[in-house]
Design a protein around this motif. Sequence first.
Motif, PDB file in Angstrom:
ATOM      1  N   ALA A 128       1.568  29.803  21.732  1.00  0.00           N
ATOM      2  CA  ALA A 128       0.472  30.332  22.546  1.00  0.00           C
ATOM      3  C   ALA A 128      -0.893  29.950  21.987  1.00  0.00           C
ATOM      4  CB  ALA A 128       0.587  31.856  22.644  1.00  0.00           C
ATOM      5  N   GLY A 129      -0.901  29.568  20.713  1.00  0.00           N
ATOM      6  CA  GLY A 129      -2.148  29.115  20.094  1.00  0.00           C
ATOM      7  C   GLY A 129      -2.850  30.224  19.472  1.00  0.00           C
ATOM      8  N   ARG A 152       9.762  40.820  26.101  1.00  0.00           N
ATOM      9  CA  ARG A 152       9.424  39.554  26.745  1.00  0.00           C
ATOM     10  C   ARG A 152       8.434  38.789  25.869  1.00  0.00           C
ATOM     11  NH1 ARG A 152       7.081  38.617  32.811  1.00  0.00           N
ATOM     12  NH2 ARG A 152       6.333  36.520  32.424  1.00  0.00           N
ATOM     13  N   PHE A 153       8.638  37.480  25.772  1.00  0.00           N
ATOM     14  CA  PHE A 153       7.732  36.595  25.042  1.00  0.00           C
ATOM     15  C   PHE A 153       7.253  35.516  25.994  1.00  0.00           C
ATOM     16  CE2 PHE A 153      10.527  38.188  21.634  1.00  0.00           C
ATOM     17  CZ  PHE A 153       9.578  38.656  20.745  1.00  0.00           C
ATOM     18  N   GLY A 154       5.996  35.084  25.845  1.00  0.00           N
ATOM     19  CA  GLY A 154       5.465  33.991  26.651  1.00  0.00           C
ATOM     20  C   GLY A 154       5.479  34.303  28.139  1.00  0.00           C
ATOM     21  N   ASP A 155       5.487  33.235  28.943  1.00  0.00           N
ATOM     22  CA  ASP A 155       5.505  33.384  30.393  1.00  0.00           C
ATOM     23  C   ASP A 155       6.902  33.752  30.890  1.00  0.00           C
ATOM     24  OD1 ASP A 155       2.778  32.645  30.579  1.00  0.00           O
ATOM     25  OD2 ASP A 155       3.340  30.532  30.466  1.00  0.00           O
ATOM     26  N   GLU A 156       7.908  33.215  30.243  1.00  0.00           N
ATOM     27  CA  GLU A 156       9.300  33.506  30.578  1.00  0.00           C
ATOM     28  C   GLU A 156      10.102  33.503  29.288  1.00  0.00           C
ATOM     29  OE1 GLU A 156      10.966  31.456  34.243  1.00  0.00           O
ATOM     30  OE2 GLU A 156       9.329  30.118  33.671  1.00  0.00           O
ATOM     31  N   SER A 157      11.111  34.362  29.213  1.00  0.00           N
ATOM     32  CA  SER A 157      11.965  34.354  28.031  1.00  0.00           C
ATOM     33  C   SER A 157      13.317  34.961  28.366  1.00  0.00           C
ATOM     34  CB  SER A 157      11.312  35.114  26.874  1.00  0.00           C
ATOM     35  OG  SER A 157      11.121  36.470  27.193  1.00  0.00           O
ATOM     36  N   THR A 158      14.295  34.566  27.578  1.00  0.00           N
ATOM     37  CA  THR A 158      15.636  35.132  27.694  1.00  0.00           C
ATOM     38  C   THR A 158      16.309  35.069  26.337  1.00  0.00           C
ATOM     39  OG1 THR A 158      17.654  35.097  29.036  1.00  0.00           O
ATOM     40  CG2 THR A 158      16.793  32.967  28.329  1.00  0.00           C
ATOM     41  N   ALA A 159      17.312  35.884  26.155  1.00  0.00           N
ATOM     42  CA  ALA A 159      18.069  35.897  24.902  1.00  0.00           C
ATOM     43  C   ALA A 159      19.529  36.128  25.238  1.00  0.00           C
ATOM     44  CB  ALA A 159      17.565  37.000  23.981  1.00  0.00           C
ATOM     45  N   ALA A 209       9.171  35.823  17.907  1.00  0.00           N
ATOM     46  CA  ALA A 209       7.773  36.253  18.023  1.00  0.00           C
ATOM     47  C   ALA A 209       6.835  35.323  17.258  1.00  0.00           C
ATOM     48  CB  ALA A 209       7.616  37.684  17.506  1.00  0.00           C
ATOM     49  N   ILE A 210       7.245  34.898  16.080  1.00  0.00           N
ATOM     50  CA  ILE A 210       6.419  33.991  15.278  1.00  0.00           C
ATOM     51  C   ILE A 210       6.207  32.667  16.014  1.00  0.00           C
ATOM     52  CG2 ILE A 210       6.382  32.566  13.178  1.00  0.00           C
ATOM     53  CD1 ILE A 210       7.802  34.960  11.768  1.00  0.00           C
ATOM     54  N   PHE A 211       7.294  32.057  16.463  1.00  0.00           N
ATOM     55  CA  PHE A 211       7.190  30.756  17.113  1.00  0.00           C
ATOM     56  C   PHE A 211       6.519  30.847  18.486  1.00  0.00           C
ATOM     57  CE2 PHE A 211      10.559  29.763  14.013  1.00  0.00           C
ATOM     58  CZ  PHE A 211       9.900  28.724  13.359  1.00  0.00           C
ATOM     59  N   ALA A 212       6.739  31.922  19.217  1.00  0.00           N
ATOM     60  CA  ALA A 212       6.063  32.104  20.503  1.00  0.00           C
ATOM     61  C   ALA A 212       4.560  32.260  20.290  1.00  0.00           C
ATOM     62  CB  ALA A 212       6.628  33.305  21.245  1.00  0.00           C
ATOM     63  N   GLY A 213       4.185  32.953  19.233  1.00  0.00           N
ATOM     64  CA  GLY A 213       2.759  33.100  18.903  1.00  0.00           C
ATOM     65  C   GLY A 213       2.131  31.766  18.548  1.00  0.00           C
ATOM     66  N   LEU A 214       2.836  30.924  17.819  1.00  0.00           N
ATOM     67  CA  LEU A 214       2.322  29.604  17.490  1.00  0.00           C
ATOM     68  C   LEU A 214       2.166  28.740  18.747  1.00  0.00           C
ATOM     69  CD1 LEU A 214       4.410  28.840  14.275  1.00  0.00           C
ATOM     70  CD2 LEU A 214       1.945  29.277  14.395  1.00  0.00           C
ATOM     71  N   ALA A 228      15.275  31.606  24.323  1.00  0.00           N
ATOM     72  CA  ALA A 228      14.512  30.531  24.962  1.00  0.00           C
ATOM     73  C   ALA A 228      13.232  31.148  25.505  1.00  0.00           C
ATOM     74  CB  ALA A 228      15.307  29.891  26.079  1.00  0.00           C
ATOM     75  N   VAL A 229      12.106  30.518  25.204  1.00  0.00           N
ATOM     76  CA  VAL A 229      10.797  31.024  25.611  1.00  0.00           C
ATOM     77  C   VAL A 229       9.987  29.870  26.195  1.00  0.00           C
ATOM     78  CG1 VAL A 229       8.640  32.088  24.811  1.00  0.00           C
ATOM     79  CG2 VAL A 229      10.805  32.750  23.762  1.00  0.00           C
ATOM     80  N   ARG A 230       9.334  30.136  27.336  1.00  0.00           N
ATOM     81  CA  ARG A 230       8.384  29.166  27.889  1.00  0.00           C
ATOM     82  C   ARG A 230       7.009  29.789  27.834  1.00  0.00           C
ATOM     83  NH1 ARG A 230       5.442  28.217  32.259  1.00  0.00           N
ATOM     84  NH2 ARG A 230       6.358  29.940  33.445  1.00  0.00           N
ATOM     85  N   THR A 231       6.079  29.055  27.229  1.00  0.00           N
ATOM     86  CA  THR A 231       4.678  29.448  27.186  1.00  0.00           C
ATOM     87  C   THR A 231       3.885  28.270  27.715  1.00  0.00           C
ATOM     88  OG1 THR A 231       5.043  30.861  25.259  1.00  0.00           O
ATOM     89  CG2 THR A 231       2.785  30.220  25.712  1.00  0.00           C
ATOM     90  N   GLY A 232       3.391  28.371  28.933  1.00  0.00           N
ATOM     91  CA  GLY A 232       2.709  27.232  29.555  1.00  0.00           C
ATOM     92  C   GLY A 232       3.697  26.091  29.703  1.00  0.00           C
ATOM     93  N   THR A 233       3.397  24.959  29.086  1.00  0.00           N
ATOM     94  CA  THR A 233       4.292  23.804  29.153  1.00  0.00           C
ATOM     95  C   THR A 233       5.167  23.658  27.916  1.00  0.00           C
ATOM     96  OG1 THR A 233       2.589  22.354  28.241  1.00  0.00           O
ATOM     97  CG2 THR A 233       2.702  22.521  30.633  1.00  0.00           C
TER      98      THR A 233
END
Length: 64
Positions: free
Chosen positions: A63-64, A3-10, A56-61, A26-31
């Motif tokens: 998230a800040g 799982r990545f972010g608040d919600e994710s699917t593949a 993982a790279i883009f989800a980390g970016l 598709a990953v949602r992190t906050g907005t």
Amino acid sequence: MPRFGDESTALVYYKSAEDNTTAVTAVRTGTVLLMLKYAHVDDQPEYAAHVQELTAIFAGLAAG
């Protein structure tokens, strides 16, 4: 896939007309919503690991 972010699917889908496989995450992190499309992975045996690494790279970016 973890799982990545608040919600994710593949998903992975195959287009028989084009003889082509595509992986999408598709990953949602906050907005922030991230959608990664990795196309033409048919002859790449490690494409699932590549998709996971890029996600993982883009989800980390995001998230800040």
